[in-house]
Design a protein around this motif. Structure first.
Motif, PDB file in Angstrom:
ATOM      1  N   ASP A   1      93.076   9.270 -59.480  1.00  0.00           N
ATOM      2  CA  ASP A   1      91.775   9.815 -60.013  1.00  0.00           C
ATOM      3  C   ASP A   1      91.881  11.163 -60.316  1.00  0.00           C
ATOM      4  O   ASP A   1      90.922  12.031 -60.120  1.00  0.00           O
ATOM      5  CB  ASP A   1      90.848   9.612 -58.558  1.00  0.00           C
ATOM      6  N   GLY A   2      93.048  11.718 -60.529  1.00  0.00           N
ATOM      7  CA  GLY A   2      93.205  12.986 -61.145  1.00  0.00           C
ATOM      8  C   GLY A   2      94.163  13.923 -60.176  1.00  0.00           C
ATOM      9  O   GLY A   2      94.662  15.081 -60.648  1.00  0.00           O
TER      10      GLY A   2
ATOM     11  N   LEU B   1      95.825   9.818 -56.235  1.00  0.00           N
ATOM     12  CA  LEU B   1      96.779  10.220 -57.369  1.00  0.00           C
ATOM     13  C   LEU B   1      96.247   9.841 -58.582  1.00  0.00           C
ATOM     14  O   LEU B   1      96.296  10.745 -59.728  1.00  0.00           O
ATOM     15  CB  LEU B   1      98.165   9.893 -57.139  1.00  0.00           C
TER      16      LEU B   1
ATOM     17  N   MET C   1     105.912  14.511 -55.068  1.00  0.00           N
ATOM     18  CA  MET C   1     104.386  14.372 -55.232  1.00  0.00           C
ATOM     19  C   MET C   1     103.836  13.409 -54.181  1.00  0.00           C
ATOM     20  O   MET C   1     102.765  14.039 -53.598  1.00  0.00           O
ATOM     21  CB  MET C   1     104.468  13.329 -56.668  1.00  0.00           C
TER      22      MET C   1
ATOM     23  N   ARG D   1      97.331  13.491 -59.378  1.00  0.00           N
ATOM     24  CA  ARG D   1      98.779  13.642 -59.869  1.00  0.00           C
ATOM     25  C   ARG D   1      98.698  14.800 -60.901  1.00  0.00           C
ATOM     26  O   ARG D   1      99.687  15.773 -60.850  1.00  0.00           O
ATOM     27  CB  ARG D   1      99.045  12.353 -60.551  1.00  0.00           C
ATOM     28  N   GLU D   2      97.797  15.107 -61.727  1.00  0.00           N
ATOM     29  CA  GLU D   2      97.788  16.116 -62.725  1.00  0.00           C
ATOM     30  C   GLU D   2      97.371  17.328 -61.994  1.00  0.00           C
ATOM     31  O   GLU D   2      97.959  18.524 -62.158  1.00  0.00           O
ATOM     32  CB  GLU D   2      96.349  15.944 -63.650  1.00  0.00           C
ATOM     33  N   LYS D   3      96.659  17.383 -60.943  1.00  0.00           N
ATOM     34  CA  LYS D   3      96.285  18.560 -60.206  1.00  0.00           C
ATOM     35  C   LYS D   3      97.658  19.036 -59.447  1.00  0.00           C
ATOM     36  O   LYS D   3      97.991  20.326 -59.375  1.00  0.00           O
ATOM     37  CB  LYS D   3      95.344  18.154 -58.938  1.00  0.00           C
TER      38      LYS D   3
ATOM     39  N   ALA E   1     100.725  18.429 -60.445  1.00  0.00           N
ATOM     40  CA  ALA E   1     101.631  18.787 -61.330  1.00  0.00           C
ATOM     41  C   ALA E   1     101.293  20.095 -61.816  1.00  0.00           C
ATOM     42  O   ALA E   1     102.325  20.977 -62.384  1.00  0.00           O
ATOM     43  CB  ALA E   1     101.666  17.692 -62.603  1.00  0.00           C
ATOM     44  N   ALA E   2     100.036  20.415 -61.910  1.00  0.00           N
ATOM     45  CA  ALA E   2      99.562  22.073 -62.440  1.00  0.00           C
ATOM     46  C   ALA E   2     100.078  23.011 -61.604  1.00  0.00           C
ATOM     47  O   ALA E   2     100.227  24.153 -61.769  1.00  0.00           O
ATOM     48  CB  ALA E   2      98.067  21.833 -62.867  1.00  0.00           C
TER      49      ALA E   2
END
Length: 361
Positions: free
Chosen positions: A141-142, A139, A157, A144-146, A148-149
């Protein structure tokens, strides 16, 4: 180092949640019930003019009205309070014999233990942070953003991240596990060094104390449970006493010197009266029960401060008298030694004179 209270925000269990009796309202609070609507409107208008919240000044307004009552009018509310207090003491006595009360004690001790464990963390502010798990690392390492998008809600999550981990290739998973293992190894090295510090030793001592239950029941818990008929004190200072009597916090500083002196006299008189009442109260069975509970819980008992203060004064007097007697005895011994020395010197001189006379003969 005092552990900050904000580390543990959960409120202590209430007696009412375990079918316990509710404490009676104080006389001024009983009066507040009768003038609530009127005072609320006045407080709102005043607050609007001052630009503050009306809740902050409502009690000041209540106390202003209450203090204007005659003694006969105040007695109506005082009598109601005394009757409710007597009923509360009887209900509390019965409740303490029930299983609900035992359950309440258990919940209270559990709460206070958790609180002390949380507060123990104040001793280790610079402790090395534990490494993240594979899921948390993904999460960070990116991942979480992935998610969320992709429109994944924050509450979903972790479940979604767990599914994404299963879809990783063998190489991707191996790289993630290697990163987590390296962070774990670095943490263990840093923590091994940190365990040798004084901060960590204090932390472990606090944890051991919390888990053992030593002092898990706080002084306030014991006061609320046992000291039903304890006399109310005037506070710690004339300023506090003035605020409690008038409902105006911080107003003492604005008084004239003559007014301050008048309140100082009132405070001293109230303090003397309270000490007399406490001396009598400390002879009651209720207070003795409280002392036993305090001893078991490992906390200092309320009301022992005055006793300790008086005892310390006596101890100081004894120390001063001992010191003075020791000083005087030292002086006396010096005088004796000096006198003895002078006498021995005189004797030696006499002996020498006698020897000289014998030689001459």
């Amino acid at each position: 180092t005092m552990a900050p209270k904000k580390l543990f925000r959960k409120k202590a269990p209430k007696a009412s949640a375990s079918n316990g009796p509710s404490k009676p309202l104080a006389p001024h609070m009983l009066f507040a019930e009768t003038v609530r609507a009127e005072v609320q409107e006045e407080a709102k208008k005043e607050a609007e003019a001052k630009g503050v919240r009306w809740m902050t000044i409502i009690m000041t307004k209540v106390m202003e009205k209450y203090n204007k009552l005659s003694e006969a009018e105040k007695k109506v509310f005082t009598d109601k309070y005394e009757a409710a207090k007597a009923k509360y003491a009887e209900d509390l006595k019965k409740w303490k014999e029930t299983d609900d009360y035992k359950e309440f004690l258990k919940k209270t001790d559990e709460h206070n233990t958790k609180k002390k464990l949380a507060e123990a963390k104040a001793f280790v502010p610079d402790a090395p942070k534990k490494p993240s798990s594979a899921l948390m690392q993904w999460l960070a390492d990116g991942g979480r953003e992935k998610l969320a998008a992709a429109g994944v809600a924050p509450k979903q999550m972790f479940g979604a991240a767990s599914e994404e981990l299963k879809k990783l290739s063998a190489d991707e998973r191996a790289a993630l596990d290697a990163k987590v293992a390296k962070a774990k190894e670095e943490y263990e090295t840093a923590f091994a060094a940190y365990k040798k510090t004084d901060a960590y030793k204090k932390y472990m001592s606090a944890v051991a104390k919390a888990k053992s239950g030593s002092g898990s029941r706080t002084k306030n818990d014991l006061v609320s449970r046992f000291l039903v008929n304890k006399p109310t004190g005037p506070g710690l200072s004339p300023a506090g006493y003035h605020a409690s009597q008038t409902g105006k916090k911080g107003a003492f500083a604005e008084l004239s010197d003559a007014e301050k002196e008048e309140w100082n006299k009132k405070f001293r008189a109230a303090k003397e009266e309270h000490e007399k009442k406490m001396a009598e109260y400390m002879k009651t069975d209720e207070y003795k029960s409280y002392l036993e509970a305090s001893k078991k819980a490992g906390v200092k008992a309320v009301g022992t401060r005055t006793v300790r203060r008086k005892a310390s004064k006596k101890t100081k007097k004894r120390k001063v008298s001992k010191k003075a007697s020791k000083k005087s005895s030292k002086k006396a011994s010096k005088r004796v030694a000096k006198k003895g020395k002078e006498e021995s010197e005189e004797e030696e001189e006499e002996e020498e004179e006698e020897e000289e006379e014998e030689e001459e003969e």
